[in-house]
Motif scaffolding. Structure first.
Motif, PDB file in Angstrom:
ATOM      1  N   ASP A  18      -0.182   0.457 -12.912  1.00  0.00           N
ATOM      2  CA  ASP A  18       0.607   0.740 -11.702  1.00  0.00           C
ATOM      3  C   ASP A  18      -0.031   0.109 -10.466  1.00  0.00           C
ATOM      4  OD1 ASP A  18       2.423   2.169 -13.195  1.00  0.00           O
ATOM      5  OD2 ASP A  18       1.576   4.131 -12.683  1.00  0.00           O
ATOM      6  N   ALA A  19      -1.348   0.192 -10.372  1.00  0.00           N
ATOM      7  CA  ALA A  19      -2.043  -0.396  -9.225  1.00  0.00           C
ATOM      8  C   ALA A  19      -1.888  -1.916  -9.225  1.00  0.00           C
ATOM      9  CB  ALA A  19      -3.524  -0.013  -9.246  1.00  0.00           C
TER      10      ALA A  19
ATOM     11  N   ALA B  99      -6.727  -7.781  -9.340  1.00  0.00           N
ATOM     12  CA  ALA B  99      -6.162  -6.763 -10.225  1.00  0.00           C
ATOM     13  C   ALA B  99      -5.809  -7.360 -11.580  1.00  0.00           C
ATOM     14  CB  ALA B  99      -4.928  -6.145  -9.579  1.00  0.00           C
TER      15      ALA B  99
ATOM     16  N   LYS C  31      -2.548   4.122 -14.793  1.00  0.00           N
ATOM     17  CA  LYS C  31      -2.880   4.055 -13.365  1.00  0.00           C
ATOM     18  C   LYS C  31      -3.300   2.642 -12.972  1.00  0.00           C
ATOM     19  CE  LYS C  31      -5.820   6.224  -9.934  1.00  0.00           C
ATOM     20  NZ  LYS C  31      -6.861   7.205  -9.668  1.00  0.00           N
TER      21      LYS C  31
ATOM     22  N   MET D 214     -10.787   3.049  -7.017  1.00  0.00           N
ATOM     23  CA  MET D 214     -10.660   3.457  -8.411  1.00  0.00           C
ATOM     24  C   MET D 214     -11.995   3.402  -9.128  1.00  0.00           C
ATOM     25  SD  MET D 214      -7.118   1.599  -9.559  1.00  0.00           S
ATOM     26  CE  MET D 214      -7.727   1.532 -11.211  1.00  0.00           C
TER      27      MET D 214
ATOM     28  N   LYS E 261      -9.420  -0.513  -4.290  1.00  0.00           N
ATOM     29  CA  LYS E 261      -8.386   0.479  -4.575  1.00  0.00           C
ATOM     30  C   LYS E 261      -8.926   1.900  -4.689  1.00  0.00           C
ATOM     31  CE  LYS E 261      -4.805  -2.086  -4.660  1.00  0.00           C
ATOM     32  NZ  LYS E 261      -3.725  -1.905  -3.732  1.00  0.00           N
TER      33      LYS E 261
ATOM     34  N   GLU F 215       1.662  -2.721  -8.163  1.00  0.00           N
ATOM     35  CA  GLU F 215       1.797  -2.488  -6.715  1.00  0.00           C
ATOM     36  C   GLU F 215       1.156  -3.615  -5.914  1.00  0.00           C
ATOM     37  OE1 GLU F 215       3.021  -1.087  -3.234  1.00  0.00           O
ATOM     38  OE2 GLU F 215       3.628  -0.323  -5.183  1.00  0.00           O
TER      39      GLU F 215
END
Length: 106
Positions: free
Chosen positions: A47-48, A83, A44, A17, A15, A51
């Motif tokens: 949200d990732a 995630a 964040k 990140m 991602k 998603e």
């Protein structure tokens, strides 16, 4: 199953990140000068994760309709799993830190 550390590193690299990327991007909110806002970083990450889950759901629905390749579905589900494992690892670390602080003598 991957270890939480491996999952966190893999997801961060997927991602974009990684710690370097998080520190370079400007954050809005209550961040102090020169610091980062933990709640923005956590938001964040959430949200990732959401998603990634939505992407996995869309890919699964597409393959059920015969419009997508099974490899794309497996990739999306693996990203979603990474995630979630990352968030669980972060949650565990935050709880451990809180418990350690509560054990400190005043």
């Amino acid at each position: 199953m991957a270890t939480p550390g491996f999952a966190a590193g893999a997801y961060a690299s997927i991602k974009g990140m990684g710690a370097g990327n998080l520190m370079r991007k400007p954050l809005t909110g209550g961040a102090e000068a020169g610091g980062t806002d933990f709640s923005a970083l956590l938001g964040k990450a959430l949200d990732a994760t959401a998603e990634a889950g939505r992407k996995a759901d869309v890919q699964a629905a597409s393959v059920a309709g015969g419009q997508a390749d099974l490899v794309n579905v497996v990739t999306a589900v693996a990203e979603s799993e990474a995630a979630i494992e990352t968030l669980v690892a972060v949650r565990d670390r935050v709880i451990a830190a809180y418990e350690e602080i509560m054990r400190m003598p005043v």
